[in-house]
Write a protein that holds these residues in place. Structure first.
Motif, PDB file in Angstrom:
ATOM      1  N   SER A   1      47.091  33.705  95.394  1.00 51.48           N
ATOM      2  CA  SER A   1      47.147  32.428  96.102  1.00 51.48           C
ATOM      3  C   SER A   1      45.765  31.812  96.257  1.00 51.48           C
ATOM      4  O   SER A   1      44.749  32.516  96.229  1.00 51.48           O
ATOM      5  N   LEU A   2      45.745  30.508  96.411  1.00 51.47           N
ATOM      6  CA  LEU A   2      44.549  29.756  96.754  1.00 51.47           C
ATOM      7  C   LEU A   2      44.944  28.623  97.673  1.00 51.47           C
ATOM      8  O   LEU A   2      46.080  28.118  97.595  1.00 51.47           O
ATOM      9  N   LYS A   3      43.990  28.213  98.512  1.00 52.07           N
ATOM     10  CA  LYS A   3      44.230  27.053  99.363  1.00 52.07           C
ATOM     11  C   LYS A   3      43.108  26.054  99.159  1.00 52.07           C
ATOM     12  O   LYS A   3      41.930  26.368  99.381  1.00 52.07           O
ATOM     13  N   LEU A   4      43.472  24.881  98.728  1.00 49.79           N
ATOM     14  CA  LEU A   4      42.512  23.807  98.530  1.00 49.79           C
ATOM     15  C   LEU A   4      42.472  22.912  99.763  1.00 49.79           C
ATOM     16  O   LEU A   4      43.485  22.738 100.438  1.00 49.79           O
TER      17      LEU A   4
ATOM     18  N   ARG B   1      56.462  26.750  95.297  1.00 52.51           N
ATOM     19  CA  ARG B   1      55.258  27.596  95.244  1.00 52.51           C
ATOM     20  C   ARG B   1      54.079  26.940  95.957  1.00 52.51           C
ATOM     21  O   ARG B   1      53.241  27.631  96.533  1.00 52.51           O
ATOM     22  N   PHE B   2      53.993  25.633  95.894  1.00 48.79           N
ATOM     23  CA  PHE B   2      52.889  24.891  96.495  1.00 48.79           C
ATOM     24  C   PHE B   2      53.369  24.159  97.746  1.00 48.79           C
ATOM     25  O   PHE B   2      54.506  23.674  97.793  1.00 48.79           O
ATOM     26  N   THR B   3      52.478  24.060  98.734  1.00 49.17           N
ATOM     27  CA  THR B   3      52.802  23.359  99.972  1.00 49.17           C
ATOM     28  C   THR B   3      51.646  22.445 100.351  1.00 49.17           C
ATOM     29  O   THR B   3      50.499  22.886 100.424  1.00 49.17           O
TER      30      THR B   3
ATOM     31  N   THR C   1      41.870  15.983 107.062  1.00 49.01           N
ATOM     32  CA  THR C   1      41.868  16.953 105.967  1.00 49.01           C
ATOM     33  C   THR C   1      43.267  17.179 105.432  1.00 49.01           C
ATOM     34  O   THR C   1      44.222  17.331 106.203  1.00 49.01           O
ATOM     35  N   LEU C   2      43.353  17.200 104.114  1.00 48.40           N
ATOM     36  CA  LEU C   2      44.590  17.492 103.404  1.00 48.40           C
ATOM     37  C   LEU C   2      44.452  18.866 102.766  1.00 48.40           C
ATOM     38  O   LEU C   2      43.371  19.232 102.306  1.00 48.40           O
ATOM     39  N   TYR C   3      45.550  19.614 102.743  1.00 53.22           N
ATOM     40  CA  TYR C   3      45.526  20.952 102.176  1.00 53.22           C
ATOM     41  C   TYR C   3      46.566  21.081 101.064  1.00 53.22           C
ATOM     42  O   TYR C   3      47.574  20.386 101.041  1.00 53.22           O
ATOM     43  N   LEU C   4      46.276  22.013 100.179  1.00 48.26           N
ATOM     44  CA  LEU C   4      47.241  22.396  99.156  1.00 48.26           C
ATOM     45  C   LEU C   4      47.260  23.912  99.111  1.00 48.26           C
ATOM     46  O   LEU C   4      46.321  24.540  98.608  1.00 48.26           O
ATOM     47  N   GLN C   5      48.309  24.497  99.671  1.00 45.77           N
ATOM     48  CA  GLN C   5      48.486  25.942  99.615  1.00 45.77           C
ATOM     49  C   GLN C   5      49.227  26.272  98.328  1.00 45.77           C
ATOM     50  O   GLN C   5      50.338  25.792  98.110  1.00 45.77           O
ATOM     51  N   MET C   6      48.604  27.083  97.496  1.00 43.72           N
ATOM     52  CA  MET C   6      49.191  27.423  96.202  1.00 43.72           C
ATOM     53  C   MET C   6      49.482  28.917  96.168  1.00 43.72           C
ATOM     54  O   MET C   6      48.560  29.734  96.239  1.00 43.72           O
ATOM     55  N   ASN C   7      50.744  29.257  96.070  1.00 44.98           N
ATOM     56  CA  ASN C   7      51.177  30.650  96.008  1.00 44.98           C
ATOM     57  C   ASN C   7      51.776  30.943  94.636  1.00 44.98           C
ATOM     58  O   ASN C   7      52.150  30.037  93.892  1.00 44.98           O
ATOM     59  N   SER C   8      51.879  32.220  94.333  1.00 45.43           N
ATOM     60  CA  SER C   8      52.477  32.656  93.058  1.00 45.43           C
ATOM     61  C   SER C   8      51.888  31.886  91.885  1.00 45.43           C
ATOM     62  O   SER C   8      52.621  31.352  91.040  1.00 45.43           O
ATOM     63  N   LEU C   9      50.586  31.834  91.839  1.00 45.92           N
ATOM     64  CA  LEU C   9      49.926  31.047  90.804  1.00 45.92           C
ATOM     65  C   LEU C   9      50.193  31.602  89.410  1.00 45.92           C
ATOM     66  O   LEU C   9      50.327  32.817  89.220  1.00 45.92           O
ATOM     67  N   LYS C  10      50.293  30.684  88.459  1.00 48.15           N
ATOM     68  CA  LYS C  10      50.558  31.019  87.065  1.00 48.15           C
ATOM     69  C   LYS C  10      49.391  30.527  86.193  1.00 48.15           C
ATOM     70  O   LYS C  10      48.699  29.588  86.572  1.00 48.15           O
ATOM     71  N   PRO C  11      49.203  31.121  85.035  1.00 50.35           N
ATOM     72  CA  PRO C  11      48.142  30.638  84.148  1.00 50.35           C
ATOM     73  C   PRO C  11      48.263  29.147  83.838  1.00 50.35           C
ATOM     74  O   PRO C  11      47.242  28.464  83.695  1.00 50.35           O
ATOM     75  N   GLU C  12      49.470  28.639  83.775  1.00 49.30           N
ATOM     76  CA  GLU C  12      49.652  27.213  83.484  1.00 49.30           C
ATOM     77  C   GLU C  12      49.267  26.309  84.652  1.00 49.30           C
ATOM     78  O   GLU C  12      49.272  25.087  84.511  1.00 49.30           O
TER      79      GLU C  12
END
Length: 115
Positions: A17-20, A64-66, A75-86
């Motif tokens: 996961s990553l959070k932007l 997967r993304f929230t 501030t705006l966030y993008l929580q990215m879970n179960s990330l894929k190479p694509e």
């Protein structure tokens, strides 16, 4: 002049996961969201939050993304879970004064997902 500054990108393994974050000089946008661009591909919408509270996601990231926002922090966030190479690409924060157009862009933050 509105400024959008992204942070939080990086390199991760598939499944992680990553959070932007996107810090803005204001938060009263009609549309505020995320776009991404993979090498050799056109920029595409990831998802946006609209002034009425509606949040729309691209089919490829739904579930997967929230997207969320903290109006007090502009501030705006993008929580990215179960990330894929694509999901690899440059991620841009963007905002519009109307729902149909983007008026402001951030400089982008790189996300790299390896298998």
């Amino acid at each position: 002049q509105v400024q959008l500054v992204e942070s939080g990108g990086g390199s991760v393994q598939a499944g992680e996961s990553l959070k932007l974050s996107c810090a803005a000089s204001r938060s009263t946008f009609t549309r505020w969201g995320w776009f991404r661009q993979a090498p050799g591909k056109e920029r595409e919408a990831v998802g946006s939050i609209y002034s009425g509270g509606t949040i729309l996601y691209a089919v490829s990231v739904r579930g997967r993304f929230t997207i969320s926002k903290d109006s007090a922090k502009n501030t705006l966030y993008l929580q990215m879970n179960s990330l894929k190479p694509e999901d690899t690409g440059m991620y841009y924060c963007a905002a519009g004064l109307s729902s149909a157009e983007i008026d402001y862009w951030g400089q982008g933050t790189q996300v790299t997902v390896s298998s």
